[in-house]
Scaffold this active site. Sequence first.
Site, PDB file in Angstrom:
ATOM      1  N   GLU A  64       0.800  -1.225   0.000  1.00  0.00           N
ATOM      2  CA  GLU A  64       0.000   0.000   0.000  1.00  0.00           C
ATOM      3  C   GLU A  64       0.840   1.287   0.000  1.00  0.00           C
ATOM      4  O   GLU A  64       0.852   2.039   0.989  1.00  0.00           O
ATOM      5  CB  GLU A  64      -0.949  -0.002   1.207  1.00  0.00           C
ATOM      6  CG  GLU A  64      -1.930  -1.150   1.179  1.00  0.00           C
ATOM      7  CD  GLU A  64      -2.890  -1.163   2.374  1.00  0.00           C
ATOM      8  OE1 GLU A  64      -2.642  -0.439   3.347  1.00  0.00           O
ATOM      9  OE2 GLU A  64      -3.882  -1.896   2.314  1.00  0.00           O
ATOM     10  N   GLU A 123      -5.135  -8.562   0.726  1.00  0.00           N
ATOM     11  CA  GLU A 123      -5.769  -8.229   2.015  1.00  0.00           C
ATOM     12  C   GLU A 123      -7.257  -8.026   1.797  1.00  0.00           C
ATOM     13  O   GLU A 123      -7.672  -7.408   0.806  1.00  0.00           O
ATOM     14  CB  GLU A 123      -5.225  -6.926   2.616  1.00  0.00           C
ATOM     15  CG  GLU A 123      -3.854  -7.024   3.202  1.00  0.00           C
ATOM     16  CD  GLU A 123      -3.406  -5.714   3.858  1.00  0.00           C
ATOM     17  OE1 GLU A 123      -4.266  -4.911   4.274  1.00  0.00           O
ATOM     18  OE2 GLU A 123      -2.185  -5.516   3.937  1.00  0.00           O
TER      19      GLU A 123
HETATM   20  O1  IFM Z   1      -3.813  -3.128   9.230  1.00  0.00           O
HETATM   21  C1  IFM Z   1      -3.828  -2.591   7.943  1.00  0.00           C
HETATM   22  C2  IFM Z   1      -2.672  -3.108   7.119  1.00  0.00           C
HETATM   23  O2  IFM Z   1      -1.448  -2.871   7.729  1.00  0.00           O
HETATM   24  C3  IFM Z   1      -2.654  -2.455   5.774  1.00  0.00           C
HETATM   25  N1  IFM Z   1      -3.934  -2.567   5.119  1.00  0.00           N
HETATM   26  C4  IFM Z   1      -5.117  -2.233   5.878  1.00  0.00           C
HETATM   27  C5  IFM Z   1      -5.102  -2.936   7.219  1.00  0.00           C
HETATM   28  C6  IFM Z   1      -6.344  -2.541   8.022  1.00  0.00           C
HETATM   29  O3  IFM Z   1      -6.373  -1.163   8.222  1.00  0.00           O
END
Ligand code: IFM
Length: 476
Positions: free
Chosen positions: A187, A379
């Site tokens: 990200e 994710e």
């Molecule tokens: O916890 C975070 C992660 O580190 C990066 N993506 C989003 C998740 C939830 O906010």
Amino acid sequence: MGALERLEKCAVVLNENLWQKGQGMAFPKNFVWGAAAASYQVEGGARDDGRGPSVWDMLCRKPGAIWNGQSGDVACDHYHRWREDVGIMKAIGLRAYRLSISWPRIMPDGTGQVNAKGLDFYDRLVDALLAAKVTPFVTLFHWDYPYALYCRGGWLNRCSADWYAEYATAVVARLGDRVRHWMTHNEPQCFVGLGHYDGRHAPGDKLGWAEILRIAHHAHLAHGKGVQAIRAASPGKCAVGQAPVGVVKIPASDSPRDIAAARREMFSVSGHSVWNNTWWMDPIFLGRYPADGLKQYAADMPRVEPGDMETIHQPLDFFGANIYNGVHVRAGKGGRPEVVPEPPGHALTAFKWPVTPEALYWGPRFFYERYKLPIYITENGLSSNDWPALDGRVHDPQRIDFTTRYLRELERAVRDGVDVRGYFHWSIMDNFEWAEGFKERFGLVHVDYVTQKRTLKDSAYWYKRVIATNGKALRA
Ligand code: IFM
């Protein structure tokens, strides 16, 4: 009719027939069912075995920066409890675990001296995962940037790309004989935007837009040089990708006009905001900055040196998408995209993020159309307010309901011809949620941060069934 649409038509008919016979299951045979976490969020052991400080260690010391003044100093103590945690992954039947490496654990000063004990930790962890038949998917950078490098200008310094490549080489040289799946950044929108523009994340800076674009360019260069370093240091064949935030726009209806409007909005750049796809993905996957962004940002553009775009645009093997929700969009006047707000009372997670399962259909579908690479959902998940009940178990029906809905949509994408190879639930266990401290619980496994007791939530048992049936349990 485009190839994807044709494929989609066939796949829909074929699968609906199978479906009626109760055999339809779109997830491919070797679908990677996984879960994810990141070094600073779970490891703890912040001062152990020669680890250097990261920008997150520093931000956590700033009064008021983190909810209730918490920090990742101990977190889930995974640095010491990794054996137990791998045992839990095995018990759930995970096929893969997405972890990240702590850069300051490997190079306490960010460059130069390699900390053997830091590498030893990941070496043992990777061996334990493989012994448990859990494939490691490794992200090189999930935000715990060495503080020493921040003091040298951090991402503003063009040398940051070479620092990153040096670090990547050290990691891959040690683990590359066993790790075959690599991601460069997690990200970039967040560590660049939240970290350097609005200052909520480490290092907590609030820079101007020209600096943000410069940092983004250096992050892109680091990615490109990182990919080169991974391939050069890897003794065998490996798959390399990245895991950006997938900013998803969902067509408000199935009408071609709304679909076109959502697609257009999903791949456009607007204003001084990092929350778009193309500024972050087009250079990497297509080798160019998006034209609309270049026009808007002309006055603030960093120097793009000859050869930069070639360095950034390395061949990649997959597209990792972190997708949590999306925004509905319809075609307004002249087909212009218009955001359709969710109705009052729309479902929200504990974090107050909207529940929009179709994001896991349209996100992968639009990304696949544009970037034409196999997709992993790197994710997806939610935070919910769950705790050990009087019966000793942790009941989290929202997580089961949320994930069922999202995975059904992902399966629909697979049925419609999108090449989705895997899904990583965020997260394997509750952990340190950055500026929110331990307030938000995203795990399949509950962590009591006082005793470090792990308790599998109902969702972990449910996910085990989903994995064991390759997704069939989603229809049960
Ligand atoms: O916890 C975070 C992660 O580190 C990066 N993506 C989003 C998740 C939830 O906010």
